[in-house]
Scaffold this motif. Structure first.
Motif, PDB file in Angstrom:
ATOM      1  N   ILE A  11       0.824  -1.206   0.000  1.00  0.00           N
ATOM      2  CA  ILE A  11       0.000   0.000   0.000  1.00  0.00           C
ATOM      3  C   ILE A  11       0.856   1.252   0.000  1.00  0.00           C
ATOM      4  N   ARG A  12       2.172   1.082  -0.024  1.00  0.00           N
ATOM      5  CA  ARG A  12       3.054   2.240  -0.122  1.00  0.00           C
ATOM      6  C   ARG A  12       3.561   2.432  -1.543  1.00  0.00           C
ATOM      7  N   GLN A  13       2.972   1.725  -2.518  1.00  0.00           N
ATOM      8  CA  GLN A  13       3.443   1.944  -3.877  1.00  0.00           C
ATOM      9  C   GLN A  13       2.672   3.093  -4.505  1.00  0.00           C
ATOM     10  N   PRO A  14       3.328   3.864  -5.386  1.00  0.00           N
ATOM     11  CA  PRO A  14       2.622   4.993  -5.989  1.00  0.00           C
ATOM     12  C   PRO A  14       1.482   4.508  -6.877  1.00  0.00           C
TER      13      PRO A  14
END
Lengths: 449, 265
Positions: free
Chosen positions: B147-150
């Motif tokens: 969920i931290r990917q752009p």
């Protein structure tokens, strides 16, 4: 240390088992920052390599550029790596670094500010004029505050025109460039200094401004301060990463955090060791120049503002997708106007350092050239010209590259025309890398829709 | 003297009731006496040809446009939705076709955009990440790697999922989706349709605007058709077949009898 970590996948399913339904998982993988999916150092390294192959190179080009500059100039001139010259290089680069951090505010919004050079020059000229003992004789802090306030107001006016009247930033700041250029010449001619107010003379206030660039911290105190800075930064990085790891949030492996902290410590030790060598041919001149903590201070404050506050988040959101930002209820005109004010304010700090380096202010300042250097430094460091991407750290790294070229070519005795040509080529190269990586990302998205 | 007029039980009261809604732009009458009910726990498909007024109706509910006449009832009470903030305060969230995600921000940052959690003046990333992960997990959006990917690195279906998760995160009761499956591949479309069903199973009211009849018949509990600014029919999905929906969309009426049906105009 990495064995007990939980998978980062939100479902609690290890990433290998969760089916990736994207049509091109390879491409998707390439764009994910490696620290997000890697559980160990080896995985991290592999993810990093695949990202570089996909054109997402991060700060790699700037590191390569620095290595190339160092090798070429060291081979050509033995003086390049001497402590005297390296400290000199830091001082020259400091101006580019701060100006690049200033330009970063406009670039992240997807705008440009062409006025940074001369707006900063006006601020610096105001400061240098106000501390003159013969005329106004203001205390140094009041003079600096007045100069920076002028810059911030100038930037806010430009920002207001750009956001409220919806004029293109290119044109507004081009007009601002000319207006500030005129104001700068006008301010220089005030007082009995024939257009060259300088910082020589017997006045504490003059000395403080002069020492921004030329003053040094006592060598022993330099070590202590550097150690405190590394401990604070490293401790903070370790604690926050560790807390995220233990609570199952996305975090880099512990070994990676340690490597990062270690690298920071090494850089600090090398810099302090270089600066603490006696660099005077007669007598002693040693210690870390004040300018290094000043630049680091600007870097830390702007990094916190952009990465850790609501304001910074909104700046990136506007740079990425203004419509999304507007629908999220963000006050676009306010955020953008403040960004232009901060850009000019930071430019004021940059040119004040230049004034200190020069020991005064004169109409020799190439305000237009400094704008190009600022944009070049930011882009070389990894800030995107197309908005939404960039950090203050990019400005610092890019500033070091520009400063290295500037310094090395001077040592080689190359004339100013070569300096222009090489800097222009480096800027072209940086923009090409930026544009290519952007196109790569865009085409990747298309294939996966 | 009879007790035949019993008060309607609260449960059967639709979440959103639109009565006699008119909207015109200059000489163009975009909406004319529109009546529409959106009950909780049901997916309502809003169909209509281009220019039928689907988007205008959506924007009137979302607070972007102000209707000229008519009344909107929320949980039985008359309300005036003056802007997007009013709408989200009531619990109405709209997922537009362009999704309004910032590509350069990651999933968590997008989900909290404009409503960030702050501690000591700084962003509280840890708490936001935890909340975003919970919401995504509850919607069973599991295909994202991190969920931290752009958002730039997500597929079309994943982006749609993030936009929906962003909408339901704020205790919304009504989620309006504009063409959620347009421009999506087969697998992606299935992901999004499953997500819509999950929203319904949570008890939310969902309104889906779509041209795609296959998708509509897969998820819709009831279907409403707009024709030239008039709401010509609203009934349960089993009362239609594909041909009758097409008839309503293109001519405003249908002679086909599929099930019990009540025409409103």
């Amino acid at each position: 240390m990495a064995r007990a970590q939980k998978p980062t996948d939100v479902s609690g399913v290890p990433p290998e088992e969760a089916p990736d339904l994207t049509a091109a998982p390879q491409a998707a993988q390439a764009e994910v920052p490696p620290e997000l999916v890697a559980q160990s150092l080896g995985q991290y390294a592999r993810a990093w390599v695949s990202r570089i192959r996909a054109g997402e190179s991060g700060v790699l080009p700037v590191i390569v550029a620095m290595a190339v500059i160092m090798l070429v100039f060291t081979a050509k001139s033995p003086v390049f790596l001497s402590p005297v010259n390296l400290v000199n290089l830091f001082q020259q680069s400091a101006v580019f670094m701060v100006l690049a951090m200033a330009e970063g505010f406009a670039l992240v919004l997807g705008e440009i500010d062409l006025s940074v050079g001369f707006v900063g020059a006006c601020g610096a000229a105001i400061t240098v004029q106000l501390v003159q003992p013969l005329t106004t004789n203001w205390p140094w802090w009041a003079a600096i505050a007045a100069g920076l306030l002028f810059c911030a107001v100038f930037g806010a006016i430009q920002g207001t025109l750009i956001t409220r009247l919806r004029l293109p930033s290119f044109i507004v700041t081009l007009a601002g460039y000319l207006i500030a250029n005129g104001l700068f010449l006008y301010i220089l001619l005030l007082g009995p200094f024939s257009g060259y107010p300088n910082l020589a003379g017997f006045s504490n206030n003059l000395h403080v401004i002069y020492f921004l660039m030329w003053g040094s911290i006592d060598p022993n105190l330099s070590w202590v301060l550097a150690a405190i800075a590394v401990l604070l930064l490293g401790g903070w990085m370790w604690i926050s990463d560790h807390r995220r790891r233990t609570s199952g949030l996305v975090a880099p492996p512990a070994s990676l955090t340690l490597i990062k902290v270690g690298l920071i410590a090494v850089v600090a030790i090398v810099v302090v060791a270089i600066c603490n060598t006696n660099r005077a041919s007669l007598g002693t001149l040693e210690g870390v120049p004040w300018v290094i903590p000043i630049v680091l201070g600007v870097l830390v404050v702007w990094t916190i503002l952009l990465q850790r506050t609501k304001y910074g988040r909104y700046v990136y959101a506007i740079g990425g997708n203004p419509e999304a930002a507007r629908r999220a209820g963000i006050n676009l005109p306010l955020i953008r106007t403040v960004a232009f004010a901060l850009c000019s304010f930071t430019a004021g700090i940059g040119i004040l350092l230049y004034a200190s380096l020069l020991g005064g202010m004169s109409n020799n300042l190439q305000g237009g050239q400094y704008v190009l250097y600022a944009v070049a430094a930011a882009v070389i460091g990894g800030t995107s010209l197309f908005g939404g991407r960039g950090k203050p750290l990019h400005g610092v790294l890019g500033g070091l590259v520009i400063g290295g070229i500037y310094n090395g070519m001077f040592l080689l005795g190359l004339t100013v025309e070569w300096e222009y040509i090489v800097t222009g080529l480096v800027l072209l190269g940086a923009v090409t890398i930026d544009s290519l990586s952007r196109r790569g990302a865009a085409s990747g998205s298309v294939t996966r829709v | 003297m009879t007790a035949a007029v019993a008060p309607t039980p609260a449960t059967s009261e639709p979440l959103l009731k639109i009565r006699e809604l008119d909207k015109h732009f200059g000489p163009v009458q975009a909406l004319y006496h529109v009546n529409l009910d959106l009950p909780l726990g049901q997916v309502t498909a809003l169909c209509g040809d281009n220019g039928a007024g689907k988007t205008v109706l959506t924007k009137c509910v979302a607070g972007i446009y102000q209707p000229d006449h008519g009344q909107v009832y929320w949980e039985g009470h008359p309300v005036h939705i003056r802007n997007a903030r009013d709408a989200s305060r009531l619990g109405i969230e709209t997922v537009y076709q362009d999704l309004a995600l910032a590509d350069n921000l990651d999933i968590v940052q997008n989900m909290f955009l404009g409503r960030e959690r702050v501690r000591y003046g700084l962003l509280d990333e840890d708490s936001m990440e935890r909340a975003a992960a919970e919401t995504l997990a509850s919607l069973r959006v599991t295909t994202v790697r991190s969920i931290r990917q752009p958002v730039a690195s997500l597929s079309g279906g994943q982006r749609q999922s993030v936009a929906v998760a962003k909408a339901v995160m704020w205790n919304s009761k009504l989620v309006i989706m504009d063409e959620p499956t347009a421009a999506l591949g087969v697998v992606q479309t299935k992901q999004v349709l499953d997500l819509i069903k999950r929203l319904r199973d949570r008890g939310l009211a969902v309104m889906v605007i779509s041209h795609n009849l296959t998708d509509i018949f897969q998820v819709a509990d009831q279907i409403a058709v707009l024709y030239l600014g008039r709401l010509v029919v609203q009934d349960k999905a089993s009362a239609f077949d594909r041909q009758s929906v097409v008839d309503y969309m293109t001519t405003g009426g249908s002679s086909r009898i599929v099930g019990a049906r009540t025409e409103t105009n």
